[in-house]
Design a protein around this motif. Structure first.
Motif, PDB file in Angstrom:
ATOM      1  N   ASP B  53       0.805  -1.217   0.000  1.00 50.66           N
ATOM      2  CA  ASP B  53       0.000   0.000   0.000  1.00 50.66           C
ATOM      3  C   ASP B  53       0.847   1.279   0.000  1.00 50.66           C
ATOM      4  OD1 ASP B  53      -0.868   0.020   3.564  1.00 50.66           O
ATOM      5  OD2 ASP B  53       0.900  -0.711   2.493  1.00 50.66           O
ATOM      6  N   VAL B  54       2.184   1.100   0.099  1.00 51.32           N
ATOM      7  CA  VAL B  54       3.086   2.253   0.006  1.00 51.32           C
ATOM      8  C   VAL B  54       4.140   1.973  -1.059  1.00 51.32           C
ATOM      9  CG1 VAL B  54       2.751   2.981   2.388  1.00 51.32           C
ATOM     10  CG2 VAL B  54       4.587   1.389   1.817  1.00 51.32           C
ATOM     11  N   SER B  55       4.706   3.039  -1.641  1.00 55.67           N
ATOM     12  CA  SER B  55       5.679   2.855  -2.714  1.00 55.67           C
ATOM     13  C   SER B  55       7.120   2.950  -2.229  1.00 55.67           C
ATOM     14  CB  SER B  55       5.450   3.894  -3.813  1.00 55.67           C
ATOM     15  OG  SER B  55       5.600   5.197  -3.283  1.00 55.67           O
ATOM     16  N   GLU B  56       7.299   3.444  -1.019  1.00 55.83           N
ATOM     17  CA  GLU B  56       8.652   3.594  -0.505  1.00 55.83           C
ATOM     18  C   GLU B  56       8.638   3.584   1.017  1.00 55.83           C
ATOM     19  OE1 GLU B  56      11.650   6.304  -2.493  1.00 55.83           O
ATOM     20  OE2 GLU B  56      11.462   7.347  -0.574  1.00 55.83           O
ATOM     21  N   LYS B  57       9.692   2.988   1.575  1.00 55.66           N
ATOM     22  CA  LYS B  57       9.866   3.008   3.020  1.00 55.66           C
ATOM     23  C   LYS B  57      11.340   3.197   3.317  1.00 55.66           C
ATOM     24  CE  LYS B  57       8.889   0.466   7.265  1.00 55.66           C
ATOM     25  NZ  LYS B  57       8.261  -0.748   7.842  1.00 55.66           N
ATOM     26  N   LYS B  58      11.637   4.102   4.227  1.00 58.58           N
ATOM     27  CA  LYS B  58      13.023   4.412   4.541  1.00 58.58           C
ATOM     28  C   LYS B  58      13.269   4.214   6.019  1.00 58.58           C
ATOM     29  CE  LYS B  58      16.436   8.137   4.039  1.00 58.58           C
ATOM     30  NZ  LYS B  58      16.672   9.510   3.546  1.00 58.58           N
ATOM     31  N   PHE B  62      18.739   2.675   4.790  1.00 57.43           N
ATOM     32  CA  PHE B  62      18.100   1.639   3.983  1.00 57.43           C
ATOM     33  C   PHE B  62      16.719   2.084   3.497  1.00 57.43           C
ATOM     34  CE2 PHE B  62      21.278  -1.497   4.944  1.00 57.43           C
ATOM     35  CZ  PHE B  62      21.747  -1.139   6.197  1.00 57.43           C
ATOM     36  N   THR B  63      16.476   1.916   2.207  1.00 57.94           N
ATOM     37  CA  THR B  63      15.205   2.290   1.604  1.00 57.94           C
ATOM     38  C   THR B  63      14.699   1.156   0.730  1.00 57.94           C
ATOM     39  OG1 THR B  63      15.796   4.647   1.555  1.00 57.94           O
ATOM     40  CG2 THR B  63      14.014   3.941   0.099  1.00 57.94           C
ATOM     41  N   ILE B  64      13.407   0.844   0.871  1.00 57.46           N
ATOM     42  CA  ILE B  64      12.760  -0.077  -0.063  1.00 57.46           C
ATOM     43  C   ILE B  64      11.904   0.756  -1.012  1.00 57.46           C
ATOM     44  CG2 ILE B  64      11.129  -1.957  -0.411  1.00 57.46           C
ATOM     45  CD1 ILE B  64      11.694  -2.995   2.297  1.00 57.46           C
ATOM     46  N   PHE B  73      10.483  -4.834  -6.512  1.00 55.94           N
ATOM     47  CA  PHE B  73      10.866  -4.010  -5.375  1.00 55.94           C
ATOM     48  C   PHE B  73      12.384  -4.057  -5.233  1.00 55.94           C
ATOM     49  CE2 PHE B  73      11.326  -7.442  -2.111  1.00 55.94           C
ATOM     50  CZ  PHE B  73      10.727  -8.487  -2.802  1.00 55.94           C
ATOM     51  N   SER B  74      12.914  -3.025  -4.647  1.00 61.52           N
ATOM     52  CA  SER B  74      14.364  -2.929  -4.580  1.00 61.52           C
ATOM     53  C   SER B  74      14.807  -2.383  -3.225  1.00 61.52           C
ATOM     54  CB  SER B  74      14.905  -2.054  -5.707  1.00 61.52           C
ATOM     55  OG  SER B  74      14.367  -0.752  -5.614  1.00 61.52           O
ATOM     56  N   LEU B  75      16.041  -2.717  -2.891  1.00 57.31           N
ATOM     57  CA  LEU B  75      16.676  -2.221  -1.667  1.00 57.31           C
ATOM     58  C   LEU B  75      17.792  -1.262  -2.074  1.00 57.31           C
ATOM     59  CD1 LEU B  75      17.121  -2.416   1.468  1.00 57.31           C
ATOM     60  CD2 LEU B  75      18.804  -4.214   0.946  1.00 57.31           C
ATOM     61  N   HIS B  76      17.774  -0.083  -1.490  1.00 55.11           N
ATOM     62  CA  HIS B  76      18.841   0.896  -1.695  1.00 55.11           C
ATOM     63  C   HIS B  76      19.563   1.093  -0.366  1.00 55.11           C
ATOM     64  CE1 HIS B  76      16.277   1.665  -5.139  1.00 55.11           C
ATOM     65  NE2 HIS B  76      17.189   2.482  -5.651  1.00 55.11           N
TER      66      HIS B  76
END
Lengths: 113, 111
Positions: B53-58, B62-64, B73-76
Protein backbone atom coordinates in the motif's frame (compact mmCIF):
# COMPACT_ATOMS: atom_id res chain seq x y z
CA UNK A 1 15.55 -11.03 25.08
CA UNK A 2 17.24 -14.33 24.25
CA UNK A 3 17.26 -15.32 20.60
CA UNK A 4 16.41 -18.56 18.87
CA UNK A 5 18.76 -21.29 20.07
CA UNK A 6 19.84 -24.18 17.86
CA UNK A 7 22.12 -27.13 18.38
CA UNK A 8 24.40 -28.55 17.29
CA UNK A 9 26.15 -25.82 15.26
CA UNK A 10 27.87 -28.33 12.99
CA UNK A 11 27.31 -31.98 12.13
CA UNK A 12 29.10 -34.31 9.74
CA UNK A 13 27.53 -37.68 8.99
CA UNK A 14 27.81 -40.39 6.38
CA UNK A 15 25.03 -40.91 3.87
CA UNK A 16 22.27 -43.23 5.06
CA UNK A 17 22.90 -42.27 8.67
CA UNK A 18 20.33 -40.40 10.73
CA UNK A 19 20.66 -36.98 12.35
CA UNK A 20 18.56 -34.73 14.57
CA UNK A 21 18.57 -30.99 15.13
CA UNK A 22 17.13 -29.13 18.08
CA UNK A 23 15.55 -25.68 18.29
CA UNK A 24 14.40 -23.57 21.21
CA UNK A 25 12.39 -20.57 19.98
CA UNK A 26 12.07 -17.16 21.58
CA UNK A 27 9.89 -17.37 24.66
CA UNK A 28 6.26 -16.74 23.87
CA UNK A 29 6.58 -17.20 20.11
CA UNK A 30 3.75 -19.44 18.98
CA UNK A 31 4.99 -19.95 15.43
CA UNK A 32 8.09 -21.98 14.66
CA UNK A 33 9.66 -22.70 11.27
CA UNK A 34 12.38 -24.93 9.92
CA UNK A 35 14.17 -23.74 6.80
CA UNK A 36 16.77 -25.45 4.64
CA UNK A 37 19.46 -23.21 3.15
CA UNK A 38 21.65 -24.83 0.52
CA UNK A 39 24.94 -23.05 -0.10
CA UNK A 40 24.44 -20.07 -2.38
CA UNK A 41 20.66 -20.14 -2.18
CA UNK A 42 17.94 -18.50 -0.15
CA UNK A 43 16.28 -20.37 2.71
CA UNK A 44 13.46 -22.72 1.76
CA UNK A 45 10.63 -23.41 4.21
CA UNK A 46 10.42 -27.06 5.24
CA UNK A 47 7.76 -26.94 7.92
CA UNK A 48 5.79 -24.43 9.98
CA UNK A 49 4.25 -25.07 13.39
CA UNK A 50 1.59 -23.06 15.15
CA UNK A 51 1.97 -24.00 18.82
CA UNK A 52 2.37 -27.79 18.55
CA UNK A 53 0.32 -28.24 15.38
CA UNK A 54 1.67 -28.39 11.82
CA UNK A 55 0.45 -25.53 9.62
CA UNK A 56 2.46 -26.18 6.48
CA UNK A 57 4.70 -29.13 5.64
CA UNK A 58 4.14 -29.14 1.89
CA UNK A 59 7.87 -28.85 1.09
CA UNK A 60 9.06 -31.38 3.67
CA UNK A 61 10.43 -34.61 2.09
CA UNK A 62 8.32 -36.79 4.34
CA UNK A 63 9.95 -40.04 3.26
CA UNK A 64 13.10 -39.03 5.13
CA UNK A 65 12.41 -35.86 7.11
CA UNK A 66 10.27 -35.58 10.22
CA UNK A 67 9.71 -32.82 12.75
CA UNK A 68 7.87 -32.41 15.97
CA UNK A 69 7.19 -29.65 18.44
CA UNK A 70 6.35 -31.08 21.81
CA UNK A 71 4.28 -28.91 24.16
CA UNK A 72 4.41 -26.05 21.68
CA UNK A 73 7.93 -24.96 22.65
CA UNK A 74 11.08 -26.82 21.58
CA UNK A 75 11.26 -28.57 18.24
CA UNK A 76 13.37 -31.28 16.66
CA UNK A 77 13.98 -31.96 12.98
CA UNK A 78 15.17 -35.41 11.99
CA UNK A 79 16.59 -36.81 8.78
CA UNK A 80 16.65 -40.56 8.30
CA UNK A 81 18.35 -41.73 6.15
CA UNK A 82 20.46 -38.76 5.03
CA UNK A 83 21.45 -38.21 1.41
CA UNK A 84 24.35 -36.22 0.00
CA UNK A 85 21.93 -33.53 -1.24
CA UNK A 86 20.77 -32.90 2.33
CA UNK A 87 24.03 -31.06 2.98
CA UNK A 88 22.85 -27.57 3.93
CA UNK A 89 22.31 -25.20 6.82
CA UNK A 90 19.13 -25.91 8.72
CA UNK A 91 17.65 -22.75 10.16
CA UNK A 92 15.03 -22.51 12.84
CA UNK A 93 12.97 -19.34 13.19
CA UNK A 94 10.12 -18.20 15.39
CA UNK A 95 7.57 -15.40 15.39
CA UNK A 96 4.70 -13.93 17.34
CA UNK A 97 1.52 -14.77 15.51
CA UNK A 98 0.26 -11.22 15.66
CA UNK A 99 3.44 -9.58 14.29
CA UNK A 100 4.82 -12.16 11.92
CA UNK A 101 8.44 -11.00 11.85
CA UNK A 102 10.55 -14.14 11.87
CA UNK A 103 13.65 -14.27 14.06
CA UNK A 104 16.23 -16.79 12.92
CA UNK A 105 18.71 -18.87 14.86
CA UNK A 106 22.32 -19.31 13.74
CA UNK A 107 21.53 -22.61 12.10
CA UNK A 108 23.04 -26.07 12.03
CA UNK A 109 25.45 -26.77 9.21
CA UNK A 110 25.03 -30.37 8.06
CA UNK A 111 27.56 -32.07 5.85
CA UNK A 112 26.68 -35.49 4.47
CA UNK A 113 29.68 -37.42 3.13
CA UNK B 1 3.89 -18.43 -9.11
CA UNK B 2 5.79 -18.66 -5.85
CA UNK B 3 9.13 -17.50 -7.26
CA UNK B 4 11.02 -14.43 -6.22
CA UNK B 5 13.88 -13.52 -8.54
CA UNK B 6 16.76 -11.44 -7.22
CA UNK B 7 19.60 -9.63 -8.93
CA UNK B 8 22.50 -9.15 -9.05
CA UNK B 9 24.08 -12.28 -7.56
CA UNK B 10 27.02 -10.24 -6.35
CA UNK B 11 27.73 -6.55 -6.00
CA UNK B 12 30.90 -4.61 -5.23
CA UNK B 13 30.56 -1.00 -4.10
CA UNK B 14 33.00 1.57 -2.82
CA UNK B 15 32.58 2.98 0.65
CA UNK B 16 30.13 5.85 0.57
CA UNK B 17 28.44 4.63 -2.60
CA UNK B 18 24.89 3.44 -3.17
CA UNK B 19 24.11 -0.27 -3.27
CA UNK B 20 21.00 -1.30 -5.21
CA UNK B 21 19.52 -4.80 -5.19
CA UNK B 22 16.43 -5.71 -7.19
CA UNK B 23 13.72 -8.32 -6.85
CA UNK B 24 10.78 -9.37 -8.97
CA UNK B 25 7.85 -11.53 -7.96
CA UNK B 26 5.09 -13.34 -9.79
CA UNK B 27 2.34 -13.97 -7.28
CA UNK B 28 0.09 -10.89 -7.13
CA UNK B 29 -1.35 -12.18 -3.85
CA UNK B 30 1.90 -11.46 -2.03
CA UNK B 31 1.33 -8.73 0.54
CA UNK B 32 4.53 -8.53 2.58
CA UNK B 33 8.01 -7.85 1.20
CA UNK B 34 10.93 -7.96 3.66
CA UNK B 35 14.66 -7.74 3.15
CA UNK B 36 16.97 -9.87 5.25
CA UNK B 37 20.68 -9.41 5.94
CA UNK B 38 22.86 -12.43 6.62
CA UNK B 39 26.45 -12.45 7.83
CA UNK B 40 28.61 -15.59 7.48
CA UNK B 41 27.76 -18.17 10.11
CA UNK B 42 24.65 -16.31 11.22
CA UNK B 43 20.96 -16.65 10.50
CA UNK B 44 19.17 -14.04 8.39
CA UNK B 45 18.05 -10.91 10.26
CA UNK B 46 15.17 -8.67 9.21
CA UNK B 47 16.46 -5.39 7.83
CA UNK B 48 13.38 -3.59 6.55
CA UNK B 49 9.98 -4.57 5.18
CA UNK B 50 7.19 -3.01 3.13
CA UNK B 51 3.56 -3.68 2.31
CA UNK B 52 2.10 -2.96 -1.14
CA UNK B 53 0.00 0.00 0.00
CA UNK B 54 3.09 2.25 0.01
CA UNK B 55 5.68 2.86 -2.71
CA UNK B 56 8.65 3.59 -0.50
CA UNK B 57 9.87 3.01 3.02
CA UNK B 58 13.02 4.41 4.54
CA UNK B 59 14.83 3.40 7.71
CA UNK B 60 18.13 5.15 8.23
CA UNK B 61 20.40 4.38 5.28
CA UNK B 62 18.10 1.64 3.98
CA UNK B 63 15.21 2.29 1.60
CA UNK B 64 12.76 -0.08 -0.06
CA UNK B 65 11.19 1.08 -3.33
CA UNK B 66 8.08 -0.83 -4.39
CA UNK B 67 6.44 -0.89 -7.83
CA UNK B 68 3.21 -2.83 -7.61
CA UNK B 69 2.32 -2.63 -11.31
CA UNK B 70 5.73 -3.96 -12.34
CA UNK B 71 5.78 -6.51 -9.49
CA UNK B 72 9.22 -5.34 -8.51
CA UNK B 73 10.87 -4.01 -5.37
CA UNK B 74 14.36 -2.93 -4.58
CA UNK B 75 16.68 -2.22 -1.67
CA UNK B 76 18.84 0.90 -1.70
CA UNK B 77 21.69 1.22 0.79
CA UNK B 78 22.90 4.80 0.94
CA UNK B 79 26.42 5.71 2.07
CA UNK B 80 27.43 2.03 1.99
CA UNK B 81 29.94 0.99 4.66
CA UNK B 82 32.34 -1.97 4.89
CA UNK B 83 30.19 -3.25 7.78
CA UNK B 84 27.30 -3.60 5.31
CA UNK B 85 29.21 -6.38 3.54
CA UNK B 86 26.88 -9.36 3.82
CA UNK B 87 24.40 -11.42 1.83
CA UNK B 88 21.04 -9.78 1.29
CA UNK B 89 17.84 -11.70 0.61
CA UNK B 90 14.55 -10.32 -0.56
CA UNK B 91 11.46 -12.28 0.32
CA UNK B 92 7.73 -12.18 -0.21
CA UNK B 93 4.72 -13.80 1.33
CA UNK B 94 0.97 -13.99 1.01
CA UNK B 95 0.52 -14.58 4.68
CA UNK B 96 3.09 -12.50 6.49
CA UNK B 97 4.98 -15.37 8.06
CA UNK B 98 5.26 -17.76 5.05
CA UNK B 99 8.30 -16.40 3.30
CA UNK B 100 9.56 -17.21 -0.18
CA UNK B 101 13.16 -16.04 -0.45
CA UNK B 102 15.15 -14.80 -3.42
CA UNK B 103 18.50 -16.34 -4.30
CA UNK B 104 20.53 -13.73 -2.44
CA UNK B 105 23.01 -10.98 -3.30
CA UNK B 106 26.51 -10.99 -1.89
CA UNK B 107 27.44 -7.36 -1.22
CA UNK B 108 31.04 -6.30 -0.75
CA UNK B 109 31.77 -2.72 0.26
CA UNK B 110 35.40 -1.81 -0.29
CA UNK B 111 37.05 0.65 2.13
Amino acid sequence: EAGVAQSPRYKIIEKRQSVAFWCNPISGHATLYWYQQILGQGPKLLIQFQNNGVVDDSQLPKDRFSAERLKGVDSTLKIQPAKLEDSAVYLCASSLITKGEAFFGQGTRLTVV
Amino acid sequence: QQQVKQSPQSLIVQKGGISIINCAYENTAFDYFPWYQQFPGKGPALLIAIRPDVSEKKEGRFTISFNKSAKQFSLHIMDSQPGDSATYFCAASKIVWRLTFGEGTQLTVNP
